[in-house]
Structure formats: C-alpha cells, structure tokens
Scaffold this motif. Structure first.
Motif, PDB file in Angstrom:
ATOM      1  N   VAL A   5       0.851  -1.191   0.000  1.00 37.83           N
ATOM      2  CA  VAL A   5       0.000   0.000   0.000  1.00 37.83           C
ATOM      3  C   VAL A   5       0.889   1.244   0.000  1.00 37.83           C
ATOM      4  O   VAL A   5       1.759   1.385   0.858  1.00 37.83           O
ATOM      5  CB  VAL A   5      -0.927   0.018   1.235  1.00 37.83           C
ATOM      6  N   LEU A   6       0.665   2.129  -0.972  1.00 39.93           N
ATOM      7  CA  LEU A   6       1.469   3.344  -1.098  1.00 39.93           C
ATOM      8  C   LEU A   6       0.565   4.567  -1.179  1.00 39.93           C
ATOM      9  O   LEU A   6      -0.322   4.636  -2.030  1.00 39.93           O
ATOM     10  CB  LEU A   6       2.321   3.297  -2.365  1.00 39.93           C
ATOM     11  N   ASP A   7       0.791   5.505  -0.284  1.00 36.53           N
ATOM     12  CA  ASP A   7       0.081   6.780  -0.311  1.00 36.53           C
ATOM     13  C   ASP A   7       0.884   7.777   0.500  1.00 36.53           C
ATOM     14  O   ASP A   7       1.410   7.423   1.553  1.00 36.53           O
ATOM     15  CB  ASP A   7      -1.329   6.632   0.276  1.00 36.53           C
ATOM     16  N   GLU A  10      -0.427   9.745   5.356  1.00 40.17           N
ATOM     17  CA  GLU A  10      -0.332   8.693   6.358  1.00 40.17           C
ATOM     18  C   GLU A  10      -1.707   8.204   6.815  1.00 40.17           C
ATOM     19  O   GLU A  10      -1.917   7.008   7.005  1.00 40.17           O
ATOM     20  CB  GLU A  10       0.465   9.196   7.566  1.00 40.17           C
ATOM     21  N   CYS A  13      -3.168   5.756   4.261  1.00 41.83           N
ATOM     22  CA  CYS A  13      -2.468   4.469   4.356  1.00 41.83           C
ATOM     23  C   CYS A  13      -2.982   3.692   5.571  1.00 41.83           C
ATOM     24  O   CYS A  13      -3.296   2.506   5.474  1.00 41.83           O
ATOM     25  CB  CYS A  13      -0.971   4.697   4.498  1.00 41.83           C
ATOM     26  N   CYS A  17      -5.041   0.131   5.580  1.00 40.96           N
ATOM     27  CA  CYS A  17      -4.468  -1.002   6.296  1.00 40.96           C
ATOM     28  C   CYS A  17      -5.360  -1.483   7.433  1.00 40.96           C
ATOM     29  O   CYS A  17      -5.373  -2.671   7.751  1.00 40.96           O
ATOM     30  CB  CYS A  17      -3.087  -0.639   6.838  1.00 40.96           C
ATOM     31  N   LEU A  29      -0.200  -8.160   4.064  1.00 43.02           N
ATOM     32  CA  LEU A  29       0.321  -6.816   3.833  1.00 43.02           C
ATOM     33  C   LEU A  29       1.843  -6.873   3.905  1.00 43.02           C
ATOM     34  O   LEU A  29       2.408  -7.189   4.951  1.00 43.02           O
ATOM     35  CB  LEU A  29      -0.232  -5.846   4.870  1.00 43.02           C
ATOM     36  N   THR A  32       4.117  -0.658   3.623  1.00 42.01           N
ATOM     37  CA  THR A  32       3.572   0.600   3.126  1.00 42.01           C
ATOM     38  C   THR A  32       4.731   1.552   2.825  1.00 42.01           C
ATOM     39  O   THR A  32       5.831   1.388   3.355  1.00 42.01           O
ATOM     40  CB  THR A  32       2.644   1.266   4.161  1.00 42.01           C
ATOM     41  N   SER A  34       5.403   5.990   1.636  1.00 37.38           N
ATOM     42  CA  SER A  34       4.750   7.290   1.485  1.00 37.38           C
ATOM     43  C   SER A  34       5.257   8.088   0.291  1.00 37.38           C
ATOM     44  O   SER A  34       4.862   9.232   0.108  1.00 37.38           O
ATOM     45  CB  SER A  34       4.925   8.107   2.769  1.00 37.38           C
ATOM     46  N   GLY A  39       8.441   3.355  -2.414  1.00 39.87           N
ATOM     47  CA  GLY A  39       7.481   2.359  -2.872  1.00 39.87           C
ATOM     48  C   GLY A  39       8.091   1.374  -3.853  1.00 39.87           C
ATOM     49  O   GLY A  39       7.857   0.166  -3.766  1.00 39.87           O
ATOM     50  N   THR A  53      -2.039   2.025  -4.834  1.00 40.59           N
ATOM     51  CA  THR A  53      -1.240   3.245  -4.843  1.00 40.59           C
ATOM     52  C   THR A  53      -2.053   4.485  -5.181  1.00 40.59           C
ATOM     53  O   THR A  53      -3.044   4.418  -5.897  1.00 40.59           O
ATOM     54  CB  THR A  53      -0.051   3.117  -5.834  1.00 40.59           C
TER      55      THR A  53
END
Length: 82
Positions: A5-7, A10, A13, A17, A29, A32, A34, A39, A53
C-alpha cells in the motif's frame, strides 16, 4: 496474495491497512510507503502480487511507479486511488 500500500497521506495508508481484513481475505500486507521511490524499493524487496497506490506522491507519481514496478514484476496487479 501479498499486497503493498502506497500513499503520501499517512491517514489514508492507515485507513486502508485498518479497514481491510487481510487474513480473512487471504491477503498479506507486505508493507507501506509514502513516496514513489520508497514504494519501488518496497516492491523490489517484497515482490507483492497487488499494489494499491495513490496517483500523486512525492519523488515519483503513482503512474510512473506503476510503469517502473511492471518492469520489475510484470504480473503485478494494481489498484490506483486518488
């Protein structure tokens, strides 16, 4: 199935999650990140099957990340959020 998971936000994310019932869905998972650069390193090191993403991230956009990630892992499935 392994998921990354990428964002850059915070809270987003954390929300993703927290809301997904990973074990119940048979998902793991892998981590992660940021930003796009971190990523891509995460993808290289953990080899996820699925990437969730954001499009706008520092260092590398989500679309640039997907292109680079597909070179590393051509079978990677992607969900893009914005």
């Amino acid at each position: 199935m392994k998921v990354a998971v990428l964002d850059d936000e915070e809270k987003v994310c954390t929300l993703i999650c927290t809301l997904i019932e990973w074990k119940k869905l048979g998902l793991v998972l892998t981590g992660t990140a940021s930003d796009g650069i971190s990523g891509l390193e995460l993808i290289k090191s953990t080899k996820p099957d699925l990437l969730i993403t954001d499009i706008r991230m520092p260092g590398m956009t989500g679309l640039e990340l997907v292109k680079a990630a597909k070179e590393v892992s051509p079978d990677l499935q992607v969900i893009i959020i914005s």
